[in-house]
Design an enzyme around this catalytic site. Structure first.
Site, PDB file in Angstrom:
ATOM      1  CB  SER A   1      -8.000   3.688   2.934  1.00  0.00           C
ATOM      2  OG  SER A   1      -7.169   3.007   3.848  1.00  0.00           O
TER       3      SER A   1
ATOM      4  CE  LYS B   1      -3.861   1.980   2.690  1.00  0.00           C
ATOM      5  NZ  LYS B   1      -4.743   1.767   3.856  1.00  0.00           N
TER       6      LYS B   1
ATOM      7  CB  SER C   1      -8.281   0.555   5.607  1.00  0.00           C
ATOM      8  OG  SER C   1      -8.923   1.784   5.499  1.00  0.00           O
TER       9      SER C   1
HETATM   10  N1  GLN Z   1     -13.216   3.870   6.526  1.00  0.00           N
HETATM   11  C1  GLN Z   1     -12.558   4.206   7.753  1.00  0.00           C
HETATM   12  C2  GLN Z   1     -12.226   5.666   7.787  1.00  0.00           C
HETATM   13  O1  GLN Z   1     -12.427   6.315   6.798  1.00  0.00           O
HETATM   14  C3  GLN Z   1     -11.364   3.351   7.980  1.00  0.00           C
HETATM   15  C4  GLN Z   1     -10.133   3.786   7.268  1.00  0.00           C
HETATM   16  C5  GLN Z   1      -8.937   2.960   7.582  1.00  0.00           C
HETATM   17  O2  GLN Z   1      -9.035   1.876   8.174  1.00  0.00           O
HETATM   18  N2  GLN Z   1      -7.784   3.470   7.221  1.00  0.00           N
HETATM   19  O3  GLN Z   1     -11.773   6.181   8.763  1.00  0.00           O
END
Ligand code: GLN
Length: 479
Positions: free
Chosen positions: A154, A79, A178
């Site tokens: 994400s 990532k 994410s």
């Molecule tokens: N969707 C969640 C957020 O926007 C989780 C994001 C993540 O785990 N990086 O905070």
């Protein structure tokens, strides 16, 4: 010989036995990355991947197979928020578009020592803030199975890359879902390990108390193998715990008889409103049929988990984003005046969602609102945590959906941030409570897109999760 959808374990065996070379398998994945470039899952492939593959082939030629490292020649993707020295690491932000990592993340060092080839970096929501991969400054990543739908986020790029065979496995980060949510949306396996199980040194910080490095694979076994390699106490990250790292692969027994599975009543009520209620029920009945004992627990505070998560995440991200002032990292914005320079840098180079969160974080931390928002969120987090740990005293695992259903359409939630946040209802728990959790594909929804089941267990009990997830993932074979 076909190299399609090889498992990590197969690749290692075939390289050791010289059935395939590392250069061949590396080239195969690089070709697939080109083939699927319209998905926008991979932001960059690294020029030195082939050189590394050549080095690995030399090593294989000169070493006894038994002396080769555990992941010899396995090509992977990272990532875009995990640092690999000398390579761009941008967190999918314009602010860091050309930023070169100055050192390796601990997980990168561990994987390189284990013999992997790093092919490139994957698309994500900017600074990991989002749940659809639409917040990337470099365009959204599309779902592996349907171009009209989101990949999830994400870590959407990593999930799609694994689903479409662009690498053997990929790393992501999971602060509130994410890894698990995109895993569910694309039909792959994704684990968020126990908080502080895997070093975060070299992972760009989002929310320090919630951030974890997670793993995407096509099979549960591969996932277990990779976690055994990246987990553990690390000198570089003082928050890592000194708990023994198990051989997680050996925890997969193919047997779940006598295992206790908890279902949470308040979660079940939400599941009942979703399209996947039947699927969820089928999996539970299947586990019962094979000897598992299913019980229901009550947790009236459950719906509070989402505000607790977002209040905490906003507060922590505000603190972390302070370091991006246009001086120390990334692209500079020319100005004579410091304040003007910082504000121009942030308004011109940071995306809308990132700016929104910085503002909301400052709000919940402001002296006027700290008690009613941040402090209350921390208190409620404590209550929910102790209740989850109580449930896990009497049970081996908890079953929950990973998401409300299959992937949604691109653009369908971007104008309403709260509707996007609500999508995280089932995933944020593991980060707030600090539990390990996996998403494993169990079926498909109305549109024919994958749906995952989430399995949680007590801290450092990843072995239990892998055993259960492996069993559930073979449901179709058994029935
Ligand atoms: N969707 C969640 C957020 O926007 C989780 C994001 C993540 O785990 N990086 O905070």
């Amino acid at each position: 010989m076909s190299m399609k959808n090889l498992s990590v374990i197969d690749i290692v065996n075939k390289i050791k036995s010289k059935e395939i070379s590392c250069q061949e398998i590396t080239q195969y994945y690089l070709n697939n990355i080109i083939k699927y470039r319209d998905k926008n899952a991979v932001l960059e492939t690294f020029d030195d991947a082939m050189d590394r593959a050549r080095e690995i082939d030399d090593m294989v030629a000169s070493c006894e197979p038994d002396n080769l490292p555990a992941l010899v020649g396995v090509p992977i993707l990272l990532k875009d928020n995990i640092m690999y020295k000398g390579h761009v690491c941008s967190s999918a932000s314009k602010a860091l578009e050309n930023y070169e990592a100055q050192y390796n993340a601990t997980v990168v060092d561990k994987l390189l020592d284990a013999g992997v080839v790093i092919l490139g970096r994957t698309n994500m929501d900017e600074f990991a803030m989002g749940g659809s991969c639409e917040n990337s400054a470099f365009g959204p990543c599309k779902n592996a199975h349907d171009d009209a739908c989101v990949s999830g986020g994400s870590s959407g790029g990593s999930a799609v890359a694994v689903a479409l065979d662009m690498c053997a496995f990929a790393l992501g980060s999971d602060t509130g879902g994410s890894v698990r949510q995109p895993a569910s949306f694309n039909g792959v396996v994704g684990i968020k390990p126990t908080n502080y199980r895997v070093s975060r040194y070299g992972l760009m910080a989002f929310a320090g108390s919630l951030d974890t490095v997670g793993i995407f694979t096509r099979s549960v076994e591969d996932n277990a193998l990779v976690l055994s390699i990246i987990a553990g106490k690390s000198e570089d990250d003082a928050t890592t715990m000194d708990e023994p790292v198990e051989d997680y692969l050996s925890k997969i027994t193919g047997n779940i008889a006598g295992k206790k599975i908890a279902i949470i009543k308040e979660v079940q009520e939400l599941v009942n409103k979703t399209e996947q209620v039947g699927l969820f029920q089928n999996v539970i009945e299947y586990c019962q049929k094979h000897g598992a004992i299913v019980t229901e627990s009550v947790l009236p505070e459950y719906p509070m988990i989402l505000p607790v998560y977002y209040t905490t995440a906003f507060a922590e991200v505000t603190t972390n984003m302070n370091r991006y002032d246009g001086v120390r990292f990334g692209n500079a914005v020319a100005s004579e005046d410091y304040i003007e320079m910082v504000s121009k840098y942030r308004s011109d180079l940071l995306g809308c969602e990132v700016r929104r969160r910085i503002m909301l974080g400052n709000f919940v931390l402001s002296s006027e609102h700290y008690n009613s928002y941040y402090l209350n969120a921390r208190k409620m987090a404590g209550i929910i945590k102790s209740k989850f740990l109580d449930i896990l005293k009497d049970n081996d695992v908890i079953f929950m959906p990973t998401t409300y259903g299959e992937a949604f359409e691109i653009g369908s939630k971007t104008s309403d941030p709260v509707s996007m946040y609500i999508e995280d209802m089932f995933t944020v728990t593991a980060n707030i409570v600090g539990l390990p959790a996996i998403s494993v594909p169990v079926g498909t929804g109305k549109r024919g897109l994958p749906i995952g089941l989430q399995i949680l267990s007590s801290p450092f009990n990843e072995g239990e999760i892998y055993n259960m997830a492996d069993f559930v993932s073979r449901r179709c074979d058994h029935e």
